[in-house]
Design a protein around this motif. Structure first.
Motif, PDB file in Angstrom:
ATOM      1  N   GLY A  87       0.792  -1.223   0.000  1.00 57.84           N
ATOM      2  CA  GLY A  87       0.000   0.000   0.000  1.00 57.84           C
ATOM      3  C   GLY A  87       0.821   1.269   0.000  1.00 57.84           C
ATOM      4  O   GLY A  87       0.259   2.366   0.047  1.00 57.84           O
ATOM      5  N   TYR A  88       2.154   1.127  -0.030  1.00 53.78           N
ATOM      6  CA  TYR A  88       3.005   2.309  -0.084  1.00 53.78           C
ATOM      7  C   TYR A  88       3.375   2.643  -1.529  1.00 53.78           C
ATOM      8  O   TYR A  88       3.638   1.753  -2.332  1.00 53.78           O
ATOM      9  N   ASP A  89       3.425   3.937  -1.817  1.00 54.36           N
ATOM     10  CA  ASP A  89       3.936   4.361  -3.119  1.00 54.36           C
ATOM     11  C   ASP A  89       5.450   4.197  -3.185  1.00 54.36           C
ATOM     12  O   ASP A  89       6.002   3.866  -4.235  1.00 54.36           O
ATOM     13  N   ALA A  90       6.111   4.470  -2.051  1.00 54.50           N
ATOM     14  CA  ALA A  90       7.573   4.385  -2.027  1.00 54.50           C
ATOM     15  C   ALA A  90       8.042   3.994  -0.637  1.00 54.50           C
ATOM     16  O   ALA A  90       7.422   4.366   0.373  1.00 54.50           O
ATOM     17  N   VAL A  91       9.140   3.253  -0.609  1.00 53.72           N
ATOM     18  CA  VAL A  91       9.838   2.937   0.628  1.00 53.72           C
ATOM     19  C   VAL A  91      11.217   3.570   0.540  1.00 53.72           C
ATOM     20  O   VAL A  91      11.927   3.401  -0.458  1.00 53.72           O
ATOM     21  N   VAL A  92      11.591   4.306   1.580  1.00 58.74           N
ATOM     22  CA  VAL A  92      12.901   4.946   1.633  1.00 58.74           C
ATOM     23  C   VAL A  92      13.714   4.270   2.720  1.00 58.74           C
ATOM     24  O   VAL A  92      13.300   4.248   3.888  1.00 58.74           O
ATOM     25  N   VAL A  93      14.860   3.728   2.356  1.00 64.53           N
ATOM     26  CA  VAL A  93      15.705   2.980   3.289  1.00 64.53           C
ATOM     27  C   VAL A  93      16.850   3.871   3.738  1.00 64.53           C
ATOM     28  O   VAL A  93      17.751   4.193   2.964  1.00 64.53           O
ATOM     29  N   GLY A  94      16.829   4.295   4.996  1.00 66.15           N
ATOM     30  CA  GLY A  94      17.836   5.189   5.548  1.00 66.15           C
ATOM     31  C   GLY A  94      17.263   6.562   5.790  1.00 66.15           C
ATOM     32  O   GLY A  94      16.796   7.227   4.858  1.00 66.15           O
ATOM     33  N   ALA A  95      17.290   7.013   7.053  1.00 70.43           N
ATOM     34  CA  ALA A  95      16.663   8.293   7.410  1.00 70.43           C
ATOM     35  C   ALA A  95      17.699   9.368   7.685  1.00 70.43           C
ATOM     36  O   ALA A  95      17.519  10.219   8.566  1.00 70.43           O
ATOM     37  N   GLY A  96      18.810   9.356   6.921  1.00 75.41           N
ATOM     38  CA  GLY A  96      19.759  10.463   6.963  1.00 75.41           C
ATOM     39  C   GLY A  96      19.240  11.613   6.125  1.00 75.41           C
ATOM     40  O   GLY A  96      18.073  11.626   5.707  1.00 75.41           O
ATOM     41  N   PRO A  97      20.070  12.611   5.834  1.00 77.59           N
ATOM     42  CA  PRO A  97      19.602  13.768   5.052  1.00 77.59           C
ATOM     43  C   PRO A  97      19.008  13.392   3.703  1.00 77.59           C
ATOM     44  O   PRO A  97      17.981  13.944   3.304  1.00 77.59           O
ATOM     45  N   ALA A  98      19.625  12.452   2.986  1.00 75.56           N
ATOM     46  CA  ALA A  98      19.117  12.086   1.662  1.00 75.56           C
ATOM     47  C   ALA A  98      17.775  11.377   1.767  1.00 75.56           C
ATOM     48  O   ALA A  98      16.816  11.717   1.059  1.00 75.56           O
ATOM     49  N   GLY A  99      17.688  10.377   2.637  1.00 74.20           N
ATOM     50  CA  GLY A  99      16.450   9.619   2.764  1.00 74.20           C
ATOM     51  C   GLY A  99      15.308  10.444   3.316  1.00 74.20           C
ATOM     52  O   GLY A  99      14.178  10.385   2.811  1.00 74.20           O
ATOM     53  N   SER A 100      15.584  11.225   4.348  1.00 73.00           N
ATOM     54  CA  SER A 100      14.527  12.047   4.934  1.00 73.00           C
ATOM     55  C   SER A 100      14.062  13.128   3.969  1.00 73.00           C
ATOM     56  O   SER A 100      12.879  13.462   3.918  1.00 73.00           O
ATOM     57  N   ALA A 101      15.002  13.684   3.164  1.00 68.81           N
ATOM     58  CA  ALA A 101      14.606  14.667   2.159  1.00 68.81           C
ATOM     59  C   ALA A 101      13.699  14.027   1.117  1.00 68.81           C
ATOM     60  O   ALA A 101      12.690  14.621   0.704  1.00 68.81           O
ATOM     61  N   ALA A 102      14.039  12.817   0.691  1.00 70.50           N
ATOM     62  CA  ALA A 102      13.198  12.119  -0.282  1.00 70.50           C
ATOM     63  C   ALA A 102      11.810  11.860   0.298  1.00 70.50           C
ATOM     64  O   ALA A 102      10.786  12.084  -0.371  1.00 70.50           O
ATOM     65  N   ALA A 103      11.761  11.380   1.543  1.00 71.32           N
ATOM     66  CA  ALA A 103      10.470  11.106   2.174  1.00 71.32           C
ATOM     67  C   ALA A 103       9.659  12.386   2.343  1.00 71.32           C
ATOM     68  O   ALA A 103       8.434  12.401   2.125  1.00 71.32           O
ATOM     69  N   TYR A 104      10.325  13.464   2.730  1.00 71.94           N
ATOM     70  CA  TYR A 104       9.636  14.750   2.899  1.00 71.94           C
ATOM     71  C   TYR A 104       8.975  15.189   1.600  1.00 71.94           C
ATOM     72  O   TYR A 104       7.781  15.543   1.579  1.00 71.94           O
ATOM     73  N   HIS A 105       9.737  15.196   0.521  1.00 75.11           N
ATOM     74  CA  HIS A 105       9.203  15.709  -0.741  1.00 75.11           C
ATOM     75  C   HIS A 105       8.127  14.781  -1.315  1.00 75.11           C
ATOM     76  O   HIS A 105       7.196  15.264  -1.979  1.00 75.11           O
ATOM     77  N   LEU A 106       8.225  13.502  -1.070  1.00 72.76           N
ATOM     78  CA  LEU A 106       7.171  12.587  -1.517  1.00 72.76           C
ATOM     79  C   LEU A 106       5.890  12.799  -0.709  1.00 72.76           C
ATOM     80  O   LEU A 106       4.789  12.878  -1.268  1.00 72.76           O
ATOM     81  N   ALA A 107       6.042  12.874   0.616  1.00 74.62           N
ATOM     82  CA  ALA A 107       4.865  13.076   1.465  1.00 74.62           C
ATOM     83  C   ALA A 107       4.207  14.414   1.181  1.00 74.62           C
ATOM     84  O   ALA A 107       2.968  14.539   1.199  1.00 74.62           O
ATOM     85  N   LEU A 108       5.014  15.431   0.898  1.00 78.04           N
ATOM     86  CA  LEU A 108       4.484  16.749   0.596  1.00 78.04           C
ATOM     87  C   LEU A 108       3.623  16.720  -0.661  1.00 78.04           C
ATOM     88  O   LEU A 108       2.690  17.520  -0.806  1.00 78.04           O
ATOM     89  N   ARG A 109       3.935  15.787  -1.558  1.00 86.14           N
ATOM     90  CA  ARG A 109       3.163  15.635  -2.793  1.00 86.14           C
ATOM     91  C   ARG A 109       1.987  14.681  -2.620  1.00 86.14           C
ATOM     92  O   ARG A 109       1.339  14.312  -3.602  1.00 86.14           O
ATOM     93  N   GLY A 110       1.728  14.278  -1.403  1.00 87.15           N
ATOM     94  CA  GLY A 110       0.587  13.415  -1.127  1.00 87.15           C
ATOM     95  C   GLY A 110       0.853  11.940  -1.341  1.00 87.15           C
ATOM     96  O   GLY A 110      -0.093  11.127  -1.319  1.00 87.15           O
ATOM     97  N   ARG A 111       2.095  11.550  -1.509  1.00 88.51           N
ATOM     98  CA  ARG A 111       2.420  10.140  -1.719  1.00 88.51           C
ATOM     99  C   ARG A 111       2.520   9.414  -0.380  1.00 88.51           C
ATOM    100  O   ARG A 111       2.952   9.978   0.627  1.00 88.51           O
ATOM    101  N   ARG A 112       2.148   8.142  -0.394  1.00 88.55           N
ATOM    102  CA  ARG A 112       2.260   7.296   0.788  1.00 88.55           C
ATOM    103  C   ARG A 112       3.681   6.753   0.832  1.00 88.55           C
ATOM    104  O   ARG A 112       4.080   5.964  -0.025  1.00 88.55           O
ATOM    105  N   VAL A 113       4.423   7.163   1.840  1.00 86.71           N
ATOM    106  CA  VAL A 113       5.846   6.823   1.885  1.00 86.71           C
ATOM    107  C   VAL A 113       6.212   6.295   3.272  1.00 86.71           C
ATOM    108  O   VAL A 113       5.758   6.819   4.287  1.00 86.71           O
ATOM    109  N   LEU A 114       7.028   5.241   3.275  1.00 84.49           N
ATOM    110  CA  LEU A 114       7.529   4.648   4.514  1.00 84.49           C
ATOM    111  C   LEU A 114       9.025   4.908   4.592  1.00 84.49           C
ATOM    112  O   LEU A 114       9.776   4.585   3.667  1.00 84.49           O
TER     113      LEU A 114
END
Length: 732
Positions: A6-33
């Protein structure tokens, strides 16, 4: 085994790169883990420095205001082995983000991650990814170990932000095992004499001082008397020497700086550096690599956080766009093209990185004191491309968008010119791609030769093909001429490195220019050949007249006309040629561009002399120190014969033999400028520049009315004032 979907994307690693990716995906309304193997707060081995570019991105994300008070830096000091140091400061007028910060990763990572969660991303801490889930050759999820259970998490796209030794990258064949370096850092307290600057030391040598290593050291103050200090080695196979290099680096700091004893807080920590960035190995079917996992680390300074944030944002944009087109099997290949556009000209090191960058280090070392344009550009493009000391070849890249009349749309074509220039030099010497653009961001409408070509092409068929290719050709040719300015006879121990660099770069750029010029046919090649010949002849005569206090103003003006032909007259003639303009209009454009070029050069020389009186502006003194006597200097010499000005310039002349006589000090330079000002020479030059501007105006009056003509008129006033009005008031 449990399964989640049920996720649009899974991001592995919550450092600056991963958290930035998750932020921008969630901001666009995507379901991201968002997954991280540890629990926050957790630390990472890093230099902790946030460049101005990183600060800007964090501000845009709303992260900056959530960070606790951090050490603020006004720029960077780069120490070159055996050559002293140079400061690279952020422009004071760039706004609230005109600084860099030093923020420990334990604080930074948790804050960015919290921001991603705040906008809608799900976070699993202590969730270790053991392997990707691959079906029919496509990554469709990840297997996660969490709370003693294995969970299969499926998603349309997976973003790997799991570090330099990325398990996901290795599993799909994107990671080489022999292209790693190493970084070691620690925190020293009780230090005295720290600066409000990041400090970078390069390159380092081995303990015995015999070998030049692909390496750098750093001091990033984290407070008034404490700092993050470390070294990085990016050559494969140096891991066993890293501790010795670190010990030698810290020992030298302690012996060379009073009060720099310090006490180690905690211990030294090491982490791998991935060295094999290549855009095509940052994407697989269903998987994108970001940050350290993609090898996005500067080989000169170790900077990686700004690249991590940028790549995370880019990955999110690609995933979001691809999901819109195909929610079940998104095509992510655009990611490689975007990375190539942003970084291949700078970070594409690959297996040849150590050899390539050692050559560049030699060039930087031997030209570190030089103010000649090619080497000043090289320092800014190679050492600190993340925003310190913005790259400017000269004033001609000022944004003149406000001078473009309504109906003139050249921005897209100029961006196309920049793209073509970058691709032309990327394969041979990737770092040269940093020299052909002013910055990674859209520069607006820079006043460059290509702009004149595009405007001139409107006097005929404005839709004619070949504009982009010829625009890139004349831009590369102008840079080739600029590179030639680096060739000099000097007594420095490694002078041949600078001369080799200048000649090789000039030859390469000129060859690329001529190759692109073939798109304009035989006539275009003839025009380019004539302009280059004239510019070279002018340069030779200029060097023959170096420090020549007897040269007349008329002789100087003839040199100016020869040297400005390639950058002002040539683009206008090429634009008219492409568009099939009639003979009368071609002649008018030729007269206009020659007069515009002289007016521009006279004004620019005055501006350089005025800035030369300011010790902080080193590049402004280069012409005086090099013996290039501008029109204002010659006028002042005529008005003060055999006086103090002639004596000062005479002190700099080269006598027979290898030894140069005195070099002018900063006080001498200020005195030179004062004498010129008092003589009234600036007023004479200013009047002459205005006369040439009037000639350009008369030439334009012979051309038909159109938006392009109005823009060319506006550029005349800019040439003699360097004033760009507000966009709204330009054509009121």
């Amino acid at each position: 085994m449990n399964a989640r979907s049920g996720y649009d994307a899974v991001v592995v690693g919550a450092g600056p790169a991963g958290s930035a990716a998750a932020y921008h995906l969630a901001l666009r309304g995507r379901r991201v883990l968002l997954l991280d193997a540890q629990r926050f707060p957790r630390d990472k081995v890093c230099g902790d420095a946030l460049t101005q570019r990183a600060v800007r991105i964090l501000a845009e994300m709303g992260v900056l205001d959530s960070l606790p008070p951090a050490q603020r830096m006004r720029g960077a000091r780069v120490h070159m082995r055996g050559r002293g140091w140079r400061d690279f400061g952020y422009d004071a007028d760039r706004g609230a983000d005109s600084h860099c910060l030093v923020v420990p990763r334990a604080v930074l990572d948790e804050t960015i991650c919290a921001r991603a969660v705040a906008v809608g991303a799900d976070l699993w801490e202590e969730a270790a990814v053991t392997a990707p889930i691959i079906e029919d050759g496509r990554v469709v999820g990840v297997r996660v170990g969490r709370r003693g259970r294995l969970i299969d998490v499926r998603a349309a796209a997976v973003i790997a932000a799991d570090g330099a030794r990325s398990r996901l990258a290795r599993a799909v064949g994107l990671l080489r095992e022999d292209d790693f370096g190493i970084g070691i850092r620690g925190y020293l307290t009780e230090l005295d004499g720290l600066l409000d600057l990041q400090e970078v030391f390069l390159p380092l040598d081995d303990v015995g001082g015999r070998d030049l290593l692909p390496s750098y050291g750093w001091i990033n103050p984290t407070g008034a008397n404490q700092a993050n200090i470390g070294v990085g080695l990016f050559g494969a196979g140096y891991e066993h020497r890293a501790q010795d290099v670190l010990h030698s680096f810290v020992t030298r700091l302690r012996t060379s700086r009073a009060g720099f004893g310090g006490r180690l807080r905690g211990g030294w920590a090491a982490a791998p550096l991935r060295l094999d960035f290549s855009p095509d190995r940052c994407v697989a079917d269903g998987l994108l690599l970001v940050g350290d996992a993609a090898g996005l680390v500067s080989p000169f300074t170790g900077e990686g956080i700004s690249y991590a944030l940028e790549s995370g944002r880019t990955a999110a944009e690609v995933v979001d766009r691809a999901l819109t087109c195909d929610p079940l099997r998104p095509d992510l290949l655009d990611y490689a093209l975007l990375l190539e556009h942003s970084y291949a000209g700078w970070l594409a090191a690959g297996r040849r990185s150590a050899h390539r960058y050692q050559f560049v280090w030699r060039v930087l070392e031997s030209t570190f004191d030089s103010e000649r344009a090619p080497f000043a550009l090289c320092r800014r493009a190679i050492l600190l491309p993340e925003g310190i000391g913005e790259l400017r070849t000269n004033r001609t890249i000022d944004d003149v968008a406000a001078l473009m009349a309504p109906g003139v749309d050249v921005r897209t074509d100029l961006l196309g010119v920049g793209e073509l220039m970058t691709s032309a030099v990327r394969d041979e010497w990737p770092f040269l791609a940093r020299l052909v653009t002013s910055s990674r961001e859209d520069p607006g409408v820079p006043f460059r030769p290509a702009l004149l070509l595009l405007l001139a092409s409107c006097f005929g068929d404005p839709g004619v093909r070949g504009k982009i290719e010829l625009g890139a050709a004349i831009e590369l040719g102008a840079l080739a001429a600029l590179a030639q300015l680096g060739v000099e006879n000097t007594s420095t121990p490694h002078s041949s490195w600078g001369n080799r660099f200048a000649v090789l770069v000039s030859d390469l750029l000129m060859a690329k220019s001529l190759d692109l010029a073939t798109h304009g046919g035989q006539r275009a090649l003839e025009l380019i050949s004539r302009a280059v010949t004239g510019a070279c002849a002018g340069r030779i005569r200029e060097r023959q007249h170096a420090f020549d206090v007897r040269m007349t103003e008329d002789e100087h003006l003839s040199l100016v006309e020869l040297q400005t032909a390639s950058s002002f007259e040539l683009p206008c003639l090429l634009g008219a040629h492409l568009a099939g303009a009639d003979r009368e209009h071609v002649a008018a454009l030729a007269d206009y561009s020659r007069a515009l070029g002289v007016a521009f050069r006279l004004t620019e020389d005055m501006r350089r002399l005025t800035r030369a009186a300011q010790p902080a502006d080193d590049t402004a003194t280069a012409g005086l120190r090099d013996g290039t006597l501008s029109h204002s200097v010659l006028v002042a010499l005529r008005r003060t014969p055999e006086g103090r000005l002639a004596n000062l310039i005479g002190r700099m002349t080269r006598q027979p033999g290898p030894v140069r006589r005195e070099r002018l000090t900063d006080d001498d330079i200020a005195e030179v400028v004062g004498i010129i000002e008092e003589s009234g020479a600036f007023d004479v030059t200013r009047t002459l520049a205005r006369e040439y501007a009037d000639t350009a105006t008369d030439a334009l009056a012979r051309l038909p009315e159109c938006p392009s003509r109005a823009s060319l008129f506006a550029l005349i006033e800019y040439a003699v004032t360097r004033h760009v009005p507000d966009l709204a008031s330009s054509f009121e």
